[in-house]
Enzyme design. Structure first.
Site, PDB file in Angstrom:
ATOM      1  N   SER A 132      34.179 -12.743  11.900  1.00 35.81           N
ATOM      2  CA  SER A 132      35.137 -13.660  12.526  1.00 35.81           C
ATOM      3  C   SER A 132      34.392 -14.517  13.537  1.00 35.81           C
ATOM      4  O   SER A 132      33.316 -14.131  14.018  1.00 35.81           O
ATOM      5  CB  SER A 132      36.207 -12.846  13.248  1.00 35.81           C
ATOM      6  OG  SER A 132      37.065 -13.691  14.002  1.00 35.81           O
ATOM      7  N   TYR A 145      39.026  -6.730  20.110  1.00 35.05           N
ATOM      8  CA  TYR A 145      38.764  -7.303  18.788  1.00 35.05           C
ATOM      9  C   TYR A 145      37.397  -8.006  18.754  1.00 35.05           C
ATOM     10  O   TYR A 145      36.635  -7.840  17.795  1.00 35.05           O
ATOM     11  CB  TYR A 145      39.884  -8.282  18.423  1.00 35.05           C
ATOM     12  CG  TYR A 145      39.780  -8.894  17.036  1.00 35.05           C
ATOM     13  CD1 TYR A 145      39.698  -8.091  15.898  1.00 35.05           C
ATOM     14  CD2 TYR A 145      39.776 -10.279  16.862  1.00 35.05           C
ATOM     15  CE1 TYR A 145      39.614  -8.661  14.630  1.00 35.05           C
ATOM     16  CE2 TYR A 145      39.695 -10.853  15.594  1.00 35.05           C
ATOM     17  CZ  TYR A 145      39.615 -10.038  14.481  1.00 35.05           C
ATOM     18  OH  TYR A 145      39.531 -10.592  13.225  1.00 35.05           O
TER      19      TYR A 145
HETATM   20  P1  NDP Z   1      45.746  -9.097   6.683  1.00 40.06           P
HETATM   21  O1  NDP Z   1      46.399  -8.303   7.775  1.00 40.06           O
HETATM   22  O2  NDP Z   1      46.591  -9.855   5.723  1.00 40.06           O
HETATM   23  O3  NDP Z   1      44.763  -8.192   5.824  1.00 40.06           O
HETATM   24  C1  NDP Z   1      44.152  -7.035   6.288  1.00 40.06           C
HETATM   25  C2  NDP Z   1      43.862  -6.172   5.076  1.00 40.06           C
HETATM   26  O4  NDP Z   1      43.101  -5.051   5.496  1.00 40.06           O
HETATM   27  C3  NDP Z   1      45.128  -5.658   4.429  1.00 40.06           C
HETATM   28  O5  NDP Z   1      44.994  -5.784   3.042  1.00 40.06           O
HETATM   29  C4  NDP Z   1      45.176  -4.194   4.829  1.00 40.06           C
HETATM   30  O6  NDP Z   1      45.755  -3.456   3.751  1.00 40.06           O
HETATM   31  C5  NDP Z   1      43.688  -3.891   4.950  1.00 40.06           C
HETATM   32  N1  NDP Z   1      43.406  -2.777   5.817  1.00 40.06           N
HETATM   33  C6  NDP Z   1      43.705  -2.628   7.131  1.00 40.06           C
HETATM   34  N2  NDP Z   1      43.293  -1.437   7.559  1.00 40.06           N
HETATM   35  C7  NDP Z   1      42.721  -0.817   6.488  1.00 40.06           C
HETATM   36  C8  NDP Z   1      42.117   0.449   6.285  1.00 40.06           C
HETATM   37  N3  NDP Z   1      42.013   1.341   7.282  1.00 40.06           N
HETATM   38  N4  NDP Z   1      41.650   0.758   5.049  1.00 40.06           N
HETATM   39  C9  NDP Z   1      41.760  -0.119   4.039  1.00 40.06           C
HETATM   40  N5  NDP Z   1      42.317  -1.328   4.168  1.00 40.06           N
HETATM   41  C10 NDP Z   1      42.796  -1.661   5.379  1.00 40.06           C
HETATM   42  O7  NDP Z   1      44.758 -10.095   7.447  1.00 40.06           O
HETATM   43  P2  NDP Z   1      43.715 -11.193   6.923  1.00 40.06           P
HETATM   44  O8  NDP Z   1      43.733 -11.316   5.462  1.00 40.06           O
HETATM   45  O9  NDP Z   1      43.971 -12.389   7.760  1.00 40.06           O
HETATM   46  O10 NDP Z   1      42.353 -10.534   7.418  1.00 40.06           O
HETATM   47  C11 NDP Z   1      41.349 -10.078   6.531  1.00 40.06           C
HETATM   48  C12 NDP Z   1      40.042  -9.966   7.299  1.00 40.06           C
HETATM   49  O11 NDP Z   1      39.730 -11.235   7.856  1.00 40.06           O
HETATM   50  C13 NDP Z   1      40.056  -8.977   8.462  1.00 40.06           C
HETATM   51  O12 NDP Z   1      38.803  -8.333   8.530  1.00 40.06           O
HETATM   52  C14 NDP Z   1      40.253  -9.878   9.675  1.00 40.06           C
HETATM   53  O13 NDP Z   1      39.753  -9.287  10.837  1.00 40.06           O
HETATM   54  C15 NDP Z   1      39.447 -11.087   9.237  1.00 40.06           C
HETATM   55  N6  NDP Z   1      39.759 -12.343   9.903  1.00 40.06           N
HETATM   56  C16 NDP Z   1      41.029 -12.872   9.873  1.00 40.06           C
HETATM   57  C17 NDP Z   1      41.290 -14.071  10.527  1.00 40.06           C
HETATM   58  C18 NDP Z   1      42.652 -14.679  10.584  1.00 40.06           C
HETATM   59  O14 NDP Z   1      42.855 -15.606  11.399  1.00 40.06           O
HETATM   60  N7  NDP Z   1      43.600 -14.271   9.760  1.00 40.06           N
HETATM   61  C19 NDP Z   1      40.212 -14.810  11.210  1.00 40.06           C
HETATM   62  C20 NDP Z   1      38.922 -14.187  11.139  1.00 40.06           C
HETATM   63  C21 NDP Z   1      38.718 -13.004  10.498  1.00 40.06           C
HETATM   64  P3  NDP Z   1      46.571  -2.103   3.877  1.00 40.06           P
HETATM   65  O15 NDP Z   1      47.435  -2.214   5.102  1.00 40.06           O
HETATM   66  O16 NDP Z   1      47.341  -2.043   2.581  1.00 40.06           O
HETATM   67  O17 NDP Z   1      45.535  -1.032   3.951  1.00 40.06           O
END
Ligand code: NDP
Length: 246
Positions: A132, A145
């Protein structure tokens, strides 16, 4: 040539789900991993991939993921992650910080360790860690974070050094503001108004497809090309604190 295989963690929503779709379109058989089984199963059925229920912070579940993947893997996208809370340091809940470190750093460690032999065995593996802009700077309320995502970056860079003589490339995609359905909702514990306020008035935040496109581009470069890192932000976000809103 045998089918190329990719693993995407956190494939049940947002950037992970979009990346699974893009990689499938690019010809990969995608193993979709996340905790919400129903969602990864539906996605896998849609894109002709495979679904694995996997909490990346749970060593036993990660071992099951590695078993499902088998002896050869071409691409690993460590995308599972997220933010919990926006409290100042003085008021932060250490449990939130632990959870952020767990998923954003130890999750990358667990999955990478388990799948590295298969990536090496492919002869041209690629690891793309989703970091990020929060891994490049800090902002008020974001210390838990930003500390975790700085950790993601440190793991990525260290791994690249350690694998310098192995047939595995190591990259980081570092997005700025991406309007995904759940990221801010998770951060604010289901408070939709607070989540909406993050993107309020921003003409065009990035969407999951923009980041998926970048990840897929990295994953499909020729085997001698390592994209170390790719920072991707919407035009409206000149810097973390300088966001155009109308
Ligand atoms: P979402 O919340 O939509 O996606 C997060 C995903 O991670 C979900 O599919 C969730 O699935 C999964 N997840 C969370 N915890 C776990 C775990 N313990 N084990 C397995 N899977 C897990 O957010 P985004 O798509 O926006 O984010 C995706 C990535 O991008 C993250 O790493 C986030 O930090 C990063 N990011 C996002 C930004 C934004 O502005 N949106 C900016 C910069 C980086 P489930 O709950 O089914 O396990």
């Amino acid at each position: 040539m045998s089918t190329r295989i990719a693993v995407v963690t956190g494939a049940s929503s947002g950037i992970g789900a979009a990346t699974a779709r893009h990689l499938a379109e690019a010809g990969f058989e995608v193993v979709c991993a996340a905790r919400r089984t129903d969602r990864v199963e539906a996605l896998a059925a849609e894109i002709g991939g495979r679904a694995v229920a996997c909490d990346v912070t749970d060593a036993a579940q990660v071992a099951t993921l590695a078993e499902e993947v088998g002896p050869r893997l071409d691409v690993l996208v460590n995308n599972a992650g997220g933010a919990f809370g926006l409290a100042p340091v003085a008021e932060s809940d250490p449990d939130d910080w632990r959870r952020m470190y767990d998923v954003n750093v130890l999750g990358v460690l667990n999955v990478t360790q388990a799948l590295l032999p298969a990536l090496v065995a492919s002869g041209a593996g690629v690891i793309v860690n989703v970091g990020s802009t929060a891994g490049r700077l800090v902002y008020e309320g974001g210390a838990g974070y930003t500390a975790a995502k700085h950790g993601t970056k440190a793991v990525t860079q260290t791994l690249r050094l350690e694998l310098f003589d192995q047939p595995v490339r190591v990259s980081e995609v570092a997005p700025g503001m991406v309007h995904t359905e759940e990221f801010s909702l998770v951060r604010f514990d289901g408070d939709q108004a607070k989540a909406d306020a993050v993107y309020a008035g921003v003409p065009d935040p990035l969407v999951a497809d923009d980041v998926a496109d970048a990840i897929t581009w990295i994953a499909t470069r020729p085997p001698h090309v390592n994209i170390d890192e790719l920072v991707i932000k919407p035009r409206a976000q000149a810097a973390q604190h300088k966001v155009h809103r109308v």
